[in-house]
Design an enzyme around this catalytic site. Sequence first.
Site, PDB file in Angstrom:
ATOM      1  N   TYR A  88      22.396  45.181  20.057  1.00 25.60           N
ATOM      2  CA  TYR A  88      21.854  46.358  20.758  1.00 25.60           C
ATOM      3  C   TYR A  88      20.606  46.886  20.042  1.00 25.60           C
ATOM      4  O   TYR A  88      19.751  47.521  20.643  1.00 25.60           O
ATOM      5  CB  TYR A  88      22.874  47.504  20.743  1.00 25.60           C
ATOM      6  CG  TYR A  88      24.019  47.432  21.727  1.00 25.60           C
ATOM      7  CD1 TYR A  88      24.289  46.282  22.473  1.00 25.60           C
ATOM      8  CD2 TYR A  88      24.851  48.539  21.908  1.00 25.60           C
ATOM      9  CE1 TYR A  88      25.355  46.245  23.346  1.00 25.60           C
ATOM     10  CE2 TYR A  88      25.912  48.513  22.786  1.00 25.60           C
ATOM     11  CZ  TYR A  88      26.175  47.367  23.504  1.00 25.60           C
ATOM     12  OH  TYR A  88      27.232  47.342  24.365  1.00 25.60           O
ATOM     13  N   GLY A  89      20.563  46.645  18.718  1.00 26.49           N
ATOM     14  CA  GLY A  89      19.568  47.295  17.866  1.00 26.49           C
ATOM     15  C   GLY A  89      18.127  47.009  18.195  1.00 26.49           C
ATOM     16  O   GLY A  89      17.235  47.734  17.758  1.00 26.49           O
ATOM     17  N   CYS A 141      29.653  52.010  16.794  1.00 23.57           N
ATOM     18  CA  CYS A 141      28.348  51.369  16.693  1.00 23.57           C
ATOM     19  C   CYS A 141      27.317  52.458  16.377  1.00 23.57           C
ATOM     20  O   CYS A 141      27.192  53.434  17.138  1.00 23.57           O
ATOM     21  CB  CYS A 141      28.045  50.721  18.044  1.00 23.57           C
ATOM     22  SG  CYS A 141      26.406  50.006  18.198  1.00 23.57           S
ATOM     23  N   CYS A 169      25.313  50.216   9.839  1.00 27.42           N
ATOM     24  CA  CYS A 169      25.642  49.407  11.015  1.00 27.42           C
ATOM     25  C   CYS A 169      27.077  48.933  10.818  1.00 27.42           C
ATOM     26  O   CYS A 169      27.423  48.484   9.707  1.00 27.42           O
ATOM     27  CB  CYS A 169      24.687  48.217  11.105  1.00 27.42           C
ATOM     28  SG  CYS A 169      25.192  46.974  12.325  1.00 27.42           S
ATOM     29  N   HIS A 209      28.605  46.419  11.671  1.00 28.76           N
ATOM     30  CA  HIS A 209      28.786  45.003  11.338  1.00 28.76           C
ATOM     31  C   HIS A 209      28.690  44.758   9.821  1.00 28.76           C
ATOM     32  O   HIS A 209      29.229  43.784   9.311  1.00 28.76           O
ATOM     33  CB  HIS A 209      27.686  44.143  11.995  1.00 28.76           C
ATOM     34  CG  HIS A 209      27.904  43.839  13.443  1.00 28.76           C
ATOM     35  ND1 HIS A 209      27.877  44.797  14.417  1.00 28.76           N
ATOM     36  CD2 HIS A 209      28.154  42.658  14.084  1.00 28.76           C
ATOM     37  CE1 HIS A 209      28.075  44.221  15.604  1.00 28.76           C
ATOM     38  NE2 HIS A 209      28.249  42.931  15.421  1.00 28.76           N
TER      39      HIS A 209
HETATM   40  N1  DGL Z   1      27.432  47.458  15.162  1.00 26.24           N
HETATM   41  C1  DGL Z   1      26.162  47.897  15.653  1.00 26.24           C
HETATM   42  C2  DGL Z   1      25.707  49.110  14.862  1.00 26.24           C
HETATM   43  O1  DGL Z   1      26.538  49.732  14.210  1.00 26.24           O
HETATM   44  C3  DGL Z   1      25.252  46.731  15.675  1.00 26.24           C
HETATM   45  C4  DGL Z   1      24.003  46.977  16.383  1.00 26.24           C
HETATM   46  C5  DGL Z   1      23.404  45.827  17.105  1.00 26.24           C
HETATM   47  O2  DGL Z   1      24.081  45.268  17.967  1.00 26.24           O
HETATM   48  O3  DGL Z   1      22.240  45.569  16.847  1.00 26.24           O
HETATM   49  O4  DGL Z   1      24.567  49.505  14.876  1.00 26.24           O
END
Ligand code: DGL
Length: 263
Positions: free
Chosen positions: A43-44, A74, A184, A186
């Site tokens: 999403y970033g 997220c 993030c 992840h």
């Molecule tokens: N887990 C998402 C976050 O905390 C990842 C963002 C992404 O998908 O770029 O920002």
Amino acid sequence: MSNSGPIGFFDSGVGGTSIWKEVIKLLPGENTIYLADSKNAPYGEKPVEEIIALSKKNTEKLLEMGSKLIVVACNTATTNAIEFLRSNYPVPFIGIEPAIKPAALKTKSGIIGILATKGTLSSALFSRTSELYSANIKRIEVVGNGLVAKIEEGQHNTPEMEVLLRALLKPMLEVKIDYLVLGCSHYPYLLPVLKRIFPEDVTIIDSGEAVARQTQRVLEMNSLFNLSDKIPDHQLYTNVDPEVLKALIAADQNPYKVSYLLF
Ligand code: DGL
């Protein structure tokens, strides 16, 4: 909205399970549903309107599945879409933001590092929070280009990941940061590699436990604790091949259900 309804979670993929794990540890009596929107990760790097549209889609699916409260697991979705979600849907939302405040309060060197997505670091909410808590210290902000995609492929603890991280984190390694904020959901999966890269006196923090405590407070304030004596149920869904999500969960040796779902 019923007390025995699940706590809903969503993330752009597998990363939000780092938050989900903290929540079920603190609140073992709650049912949960987790949506990994890996098909649309990362999403970033997307424009704000698209992050809002994806957050809306995930929220509507979680509400359709009976969620009584939603954890936006997220940072990117929180910092870009939570105001929209709170004003358009009738359940409480818990968001996750980079834990700048504790790092800014505890730093001795006066320099902290923040590793997050482009979407988070460029959001208005992030600018407000970071100005509020860290106006008098130096922040080294690094965009984690390429990290989410590799974690989504299950490549979080590989030699290639270490090479990529060493290159990205150079600006932090060149100065004396004493706190590294993982902005993030992840990134907690990168901890084994990060611990090889940074000296021991660098404290690495994420927002998982704080989100779990906030979830507990909000359930209490809204009298939403699950009072049923049935064994809690946890369902995890992904819209791609479930292999990576299964592996991240299996590491804990828990018999959680992971299924494919189109959403
Ligand atoms: N887990 C998402 C976050 O905390 C990842 C963002 C992404 O998908 O770029 O920002």
